[in-house]
Each structure stands twice: as C-alpha cells, then as structure tokens.
Design a protein around this motif. Structure first.
Motif, PDB file in Angstrom:
ATOM      1  N   ARG A 453     -67.664  49.009  56.010  1.00 37.03           N
ATOM      2  CA  ARG A 453     -67.553  47.908  55.073  1.00 37.03           C
ATOM      3  C   ARG A 453     -66.361  47.035  55.470  1.00 37.03           C
ATOM      4  O   ARG A 453     -65.264  47.538  55.741  1.00 37.03           O
ATOM      5  CB  ARG A 453     -67.367  48.416  53.645  1.00 37.03           C
ATOM      6  N   ILE A 454     -66.562  45.725  55.511  1.00 37.02           N
ATOM      7  CA  ILE A 454     -65.500  44.803  55.884  1.00 37.02           C
ATOM      8  C   ILE A 454     -64.540  44.651  54.700  1.00 37.02           C
ATOM      9  O   ILE A 454     -64.947  44.278  53.599  1.00 37.02           O
ATOM     10  CB  ILE A 454     -66.083  43.431  56.271  1.00 37.02           C
ATOM     11  N   THR A 455     -63.260  44.961  54.913  1.00 36.38           N
ATOM     12  CA  THR A 455     -62.266  44.821  53.843  1.00 36.38           C
ATOM     13  C   THR A 455     -61.296  43.676  54.113  1.00 36.38           C
ATOM     14  O   THR A 455     -60.611  43.216  53.208  1.00 36.38           O
ATOM     15  CB  THR A 455     -61.476  46.132  53.679  1.00 36.38           C
ATOM     16  N   GLY A 456     -61.209  43.249  55.364  1.00 34.81           N
ATOM     17  CA  GLY A 456     -60.392  42.085  55.717  1.00 34.81           C
ATOM     18  C   GLY A 456     -61.312  40.963  56.148  1.00 34.81           C
ATOM     19  O   GLY A 456     -62.428  40.820  55.645  1.00 34.81           O
ATOM     20  N   SER A 457     -60.875  40.189  57.102  1.00 36.30           N
ATOM     21  CA  SER A 457     -61.753  39.159  57.644  1.00 36.30           C
ATOM     22  C   SER A 457     -62.728  39.803  58.622  1.00 36.30           C
ATOM     23  O   SER A 457     -62.453  40.869  59.191  1.00 36.30           O
ATOM     24  CB  SER A 457     -60.940  38.081  58.367  1.00 36.30           C
ATOM     25  N   TYR A 458     -63.868  39.142  58.815  1.00 36.67           N
ATOM     26  CA  TYR A 458     -64.863  39.667  59.759  1.00 36.67           C
ATOM     27  C   TYR A 458     -64.274  39.750  61.161  1.00 36.67           C
ATOM     28  O   TYR A 458     -64.461  40.744  61.875  1.00 36.67           O
ATOM     29  CB  TYR A 458     -66.098  38.771  59.755  1.00 36.67           C
ATOM     30  N   GLU A 459     -63.560  38.723  61.568  1.00 35.82           N
ATOM     31  CA  GLU A 459     -63.009  38.691  62.924  1.00 35.82           C
ATOM     32  C   GLU A 459     -62.036  39.831  63.148  1.00 35.82           C
ATOM     33  O   GLU A 459     -62.052  40.517  64.185  1.00 35.82           O
ATOM     34  CB  GLU A 459     -62.322  37.350  63.186  1.00 35.82           C
ATOM     35  N   ALA A 460     -61.155  40.073  62.165  1.00 40.48           N
ATOM     36  CA  ALA A 460     -60.165  41.140  62.314  1.00 40.48           C
ATOM     37  C   ALA A 460     -60.841  42.506  62.315  1.00 40.48           C
ATOM     38  O   ALA A 460     -60.476  43.405  63.089  1.00 40.48           O
ATOM     39  CB  ALA A 460     -59.133  41.063  61.189  1.00 40.48           C
ATOM     40  N   SER A 461     -61.843  42.675  61.462  1.00 40.88           N
ATOM     41  CA  SER A 461     -62.554  43.948  61.387  1.00 40.88           C
ATOM     42  C   SER A 461     -63.293  44.239  62.693  1.00 40.88           C
ATOM     43  O   SER A 461     -63.211  45.349  63.230  1.00 40.88           O
ATOM     44  CB  SER A 461     -63.538  43.921  60.227  1.00 40.88           C
ATOM     45  N   LYS A 462     -63.988  43.250  63.218  1.00 42.00           N
ATOM     46  CA  LYS A 462     -64.737  43.455  64.457  1.00 42.00           C
ATOM     47  C   LYS A 462     -63.795  43.751  65.625  1.00 42.00           C
ATOM     48  O   LYS A 462     -64.051  44.650  66.434  1.00 42.00           O
ATOM     49  CB  LYS A 462     -65.586  42.229  64.773  1.00 42.00           C
ATOM     50  N   ALA A 463     -62.685  43.024  65.699  1.00 45.00           N
ATOM     51  CA  ALA A 463     -61.724  43.241  66.782  1.00 45.00           C
ATOM     52  C   ALA A 463     -61.167  44.656  66.727  1.00 45.00           C
ATOM     53  O   ALA A 463     -60.999  45.321  67.763  1.00 45.00           O
ATOM     54  CB  ALA A 463     -60.599  42.218  66.694  1.00 45.00           C
TER      55      ALA A 463
END
Length: 545
Positions: A453-463
């Motif tokens: 589950r994404i809890t921050g931004s999508y970009e930060a989570s994916k990275a």
C-alpha cells in the motif's frame, strides 16, 4: 494487474510439459525429466534454429493493368499476375510503349515473369525492353497483343504446354534476335489468323516475329497413377497423371483441369519414426513441444504442421544424429484435458494425424516406476485447477487415477511455517509503503506477486521498492494496480522445483512461494476449491523435488 485474482485468493501454478505423439527418439532420455531436463528441450526452439536467412528481392513499385497487377522488384524483374476474384486475366492494351505506366524504367527491366492465370498480354506491354533476353509464355495465355514484345533482345523463347490455342497479333515479336532453334518446344505448329482451317505448319522464328498467327494447342492424353500410402520403410505417393508430353499433372474435378507438377511433388516421404514426446518440469511454463522427425533426403520445408487447426512454424533441431522440426504451443493447468488434432502433411497430403491432450499423454505414464507419483500429482493438480475455475469439470484431468482424487487433497498435511504479516512488515522496513499481501498468477507463467500500500508519494514508494526488491535470478517489475493505491512487485517465472527457495531475504526472513501456498492451504476461511487448488499445487511441487 489483469492476470491475478484478489489478494484473498490464490492462483494456479503452471507446469512445464513437453509433448508430442509417439515414442521418445532413441538416446534422447527418459520419458519424464526432472532437474536438469533434456538439454535439447531446455533450449527454446527459436534458439535451435539454424539461423539461415534468405534475402528476397523487395517489391519497389506496382501498377494495375486491366485484370492484372504488374510489380517491379529491386532486381529488375517485372511480374504480371491475375487479380484474384475479378476479371479474366487480361492485361490492358497500350497505344504505344510510352503509354504504359512502367515505360520510364524500360531499360532497367532484366526479366519478365508472366504468371499462370494471365490470359492476354496487352498491346506494346513489353516493347523496347532492351535488357530482356528470354521469356516464358504460360499455357493460360490465349492472346499476345500487337507489338507486345517488339524490339526486345530475346534470344530464347519458351511456350509452356497448352491445350488451348494462342493468338499472336501483328509484330508481337518483331525485331528480336532469336532464331527458330531458340524456340522451345520445337514441335509447335501454327496457322494464319485469316486461314484458321489451313494445314498447320511448323512454327518458325519469322512466323513469330511477323505475328498474325494462331499457335495450335496440343491434345494431351493423361494416364493416371494411383496413390500409395507411405510406410516407415518406404515412401508413398499421391495420385497423379502422366501426360503424353512426358510431364506430370494433378487433376481438379471441380474445374475439370490438369495442373503440371514436378514428379518429386508426388512423393510422400516415409516417416521413419513417429513424432516423439517427453516431459520436463524444470520450467515455470507449460509448453507442449512437438518433435516431427524429418525423413532422410528431405528438409524441414517439405513438411507443414497444424495443431488445433492452426498452422505451426517448425524450428530445426538434431537429436542423436536425427533431424527434427520442433514447434511449441502454450497450455495452462486447467486446459490439460483440452484435446486438439496434431496433423503433419507433406504438401497437401496428410501423413500423420492424432488427437492430443496433455492429460491423455500423462496417463500413459501413470504407472511408471520412477515418474508415476509425479504424473499423478500433476493430473490431480490439473483437476483442482479445473474445479477452481469451473472449466470442463465433467472431464477432470485425474479421472481414473486411483488414490489421487480431489478428496485426497483434504488429507494432505502441509506445515505452515510462513512468516506473519507483522514479521514481513518488520523485515521489509519500508518508509513510503506498507506490506499488504501476496498472490500468484495463474495464467501461462508462474509468478509471485507482492502488494504494497502506498503511504507516501507514488514516486518515492516505487523508488524505495526498486532499491530493496532486487533479484539476480528473476525478472522483477514494479507496477501500480488499477486502484492506484498499491504497487505490485512481480517476481516472474519461478520454476516449479524452486517454489520452496527464497526469492528475497530481509533480516533473516525469507520470501517464498511455498509459504504463501501453505498459508492459504491451511486457512479454513478460504473456500474448499481455493484450498484444494493450493494443496494440489504444493503436492505437485513436493513430488517434483
């Protein structure tokens, strides 16, 4: 993600299966290969291809001429063909050479091919082709127009066998250097157009060049030769006819016409041995690999193959000094009982046909001393997949396999030592997303899916996930799900034998597909069909290791 069920459901695994009808080729190996597998079948057929490529001349221009199409290729060949389904095959007439659309490249033409089906060559169609040295007039042509080959450089002229007359208008071949001896065959006869009842005379170069004549068709008597079926010891042949012109023909009853063929086209090669099959469980995919033995003195191009009515492309491979053509089709566990027709042809003649299903082949090996238990586990798993997906449940893959009914899956004890949700979350130690759950694909491949589950931004989570979840063994992808709230880490194509091996390890906590299967198999809150599916897959994995 399009190929997984919800995170509260599990998925069916795909098995690797190589399959063909008949017996194993000599010295290839056992029926059922576990571990290393058969080297030849472990390599994709595309890698077994000889790699020989042929460069063909490319079409660089085309025109419409009456009922025909005229094409020009990069080697300077002009080809005339009848348009399919329309007209009678007559080219257009041209008032002069300058009127035809290809006139500007006349000096570049090196060859003219008139295909069978063309009936009329138009006025001035090929006049002034200074680079044209020879031409063949097919038997379908009934008319050569005025100055159709005027002032070319023809030193050789051939007329295919014909039963119909051919009319030549004035000066069809005027101003060409060929002589009477350059005309083949040398037994052609003609009459003048204005005296068609005259006694036919032998065709000469002068008569051709002046034109205004009719070349008489030849009456051919055809003697039938009966078909003979091939055996494993000798070749057979299709039915054909021998003409009084010493040529060979097939006969089309619908059109009452004979078509000339090469004698070698009538030969059906002996099979020498039946198509072969074997099974491999090293892979994460279920491949049906068919091996077609190529007879001595024949090549792979002499054979055409269909499976389930679809044309297949053969790749060449050599096993034990024997040449085979190989093709691969995909299959999933729930499709194990799907029966399709496997057909081998030489030309238009069928030389082998058999209905094939994965389950049907596996049942031939159910009593094998070494591989029997694994085969039975595969069939039971296939039946569990059919039951879960509601697919052909009236024809289960495990029918007739004593002791391997779906009811036996409930008796299996599968230890669940999988980490808890909390243990996974602590081990992953993520800042911008949180662990949510696992799933497995159930289509053609076998992949483990881990949802966050994404809890921050999508970009930060994916990275963050791309940095942590890395594998040197498997392809790993990171994609947002349809809701946009989760990122799915997909570990693709895990081989069946390695389901119990970690794909990732974090702080002493392993991520394994078998832990996921065991957890679902022991979860009484799940449906019986889902638990049976996971237990069947787990049992199949256990039998293969």
């Amino acid at each position: 993600m399009n190929n997984h069920v919800g995170w509260k459901k599990t998925t069916a695994f795909i098995m690797a299966l190589t399959l063909v009808a008949g017996n194993m080729p000599a010295n290839v190996g056992g029926f059922f290969t576990v571990g290393t597998g058969i080297v030849a079948t472990a390599v994709p057929p595309s890698e077994n291809n000889s790699g020989i490529l042929f460069e063909n001349a490319s079409i660089i221009n085309s025109w419409t001429s009456g009922d025909c199409t005229v094409t020009l290729d990069s080697e300077g060949t002009l080809t005339v063909s009848k348009n399919e389904g329309s007209g009678n095959g007559a080219m257009a007439d041209y008032g002069s050479a300058a009127d035809r659309p290809w006139h500007s490249i006349s000096s570049d033409i090196k060859s003219v091919i008139i295909e069978d089906g063309v009936t009329t060559v138009g006025n001035a169609a090929f006049a002034l082709f200074s680079g044209l040295n020879s031409v063949t007039i097919p038997g379908s042509v009934e008319m050569l127009g005025y100055r159709s080959f005027y002032s070319c450089n023809l030193s050789s002229l051939h007329f295919d066998t014909r039963t119909n007359d051919l009319t030549l208008n004035v000066q069809a071949f005027k101003t060409n250097p060929f002589t009477t001896t350059d005309i083949t065959p040398n037994n052609l006869q003609y009459v003048p157009i204005n005296n068609s009842n005259a006694e036919p005379a032998s065709l000469t170069a002068d008569a051709l060049k002046n034109g205004n004549i009719i070349i008489k068709g030849v009456s051919i008597v055809y003697t039938p030769v009966e078909a003979k079926a091939p055996t494993y010891e000798e070749n057979g042949n299709i039915a054909y006819y021998v003409g009084t012109d010493d040529k060979y023909y097939t006969y089309d009853e619908t059109t009452s016409s004979y078509t000339e063929i090469d004698l070698e086209d009538t030969v059906i090669p002996k099979l020498e041995m039946q198509p072969s099959m074997n099974i491999v469980v090293d892979s994460s995919k279920m491949d049906l690999n068919f091996y077609v033995p190529i007879a001595d003195d024949y090549s792979i191009s002499d054979y055409t193959v269909t499976y389930g009515g679809e044309d297949q492309t053969l790749s060449e491979i050599q096993l034990s000094n024997k040449n085979y053509g190989v093709f691969t089709v995909k299959c999933a566990a729930k499709n194990m009982t799907d029966e399709k027709q496997f057909v081998i042809k030489n030309g238009d003649t069928q030389i082998f046909s058999e209905n094939i299903s994965a389950a049907g082949y596996l049942k031939q090996l159910k009593d094998h001393s070494t591989y029997g238990p694994m085969v039975k586990s595969m069939l039971r798993y296939g039946a569990a997949a059919q039951n879960y997906f509601g697919y052909k449940t009236d024809d289960p893959a495990n029918s007739g396999i004593e002791g391997y009914g779906l009811d036996t899956l409930k008796e299996l004890k599968i230890d669940d030592n999988s980490p808890s949700q909390v243990q996974y979350s602590q081990a992953f130690d993520l800042q911008y997303s949180s662990y949510y759950g696992m799933n497995m694909t159930y289509d053609y491949d076998t992949s483990l899916l881990i949802a966050f589950r994404i809890t921050g931004s999508y970009e930060a989570s994916k990275a963050e996930l791309e940095e942590k979840f890395v594998s040197e063994t498997y392809e790993v992808t990171y994609e947002k799900d349809n809701t946009g709230n989760f990122i799915i880490v997909k570990v693709a194509n895990i081989p069946i034998k390695k389901l119990g091996e970690p794909v990732f390890t974090f702080g002493g906590v392993d991520v394994k597909a078998t832990d996921y299967l065991a957890r679902i198999a022991n979860n009484l809150e799940k449906s019986d069909k889902l638990r049976d599916l996971c237990r069947g897959l787990y049992a199949f994995y256990a039998s293969a290791t």
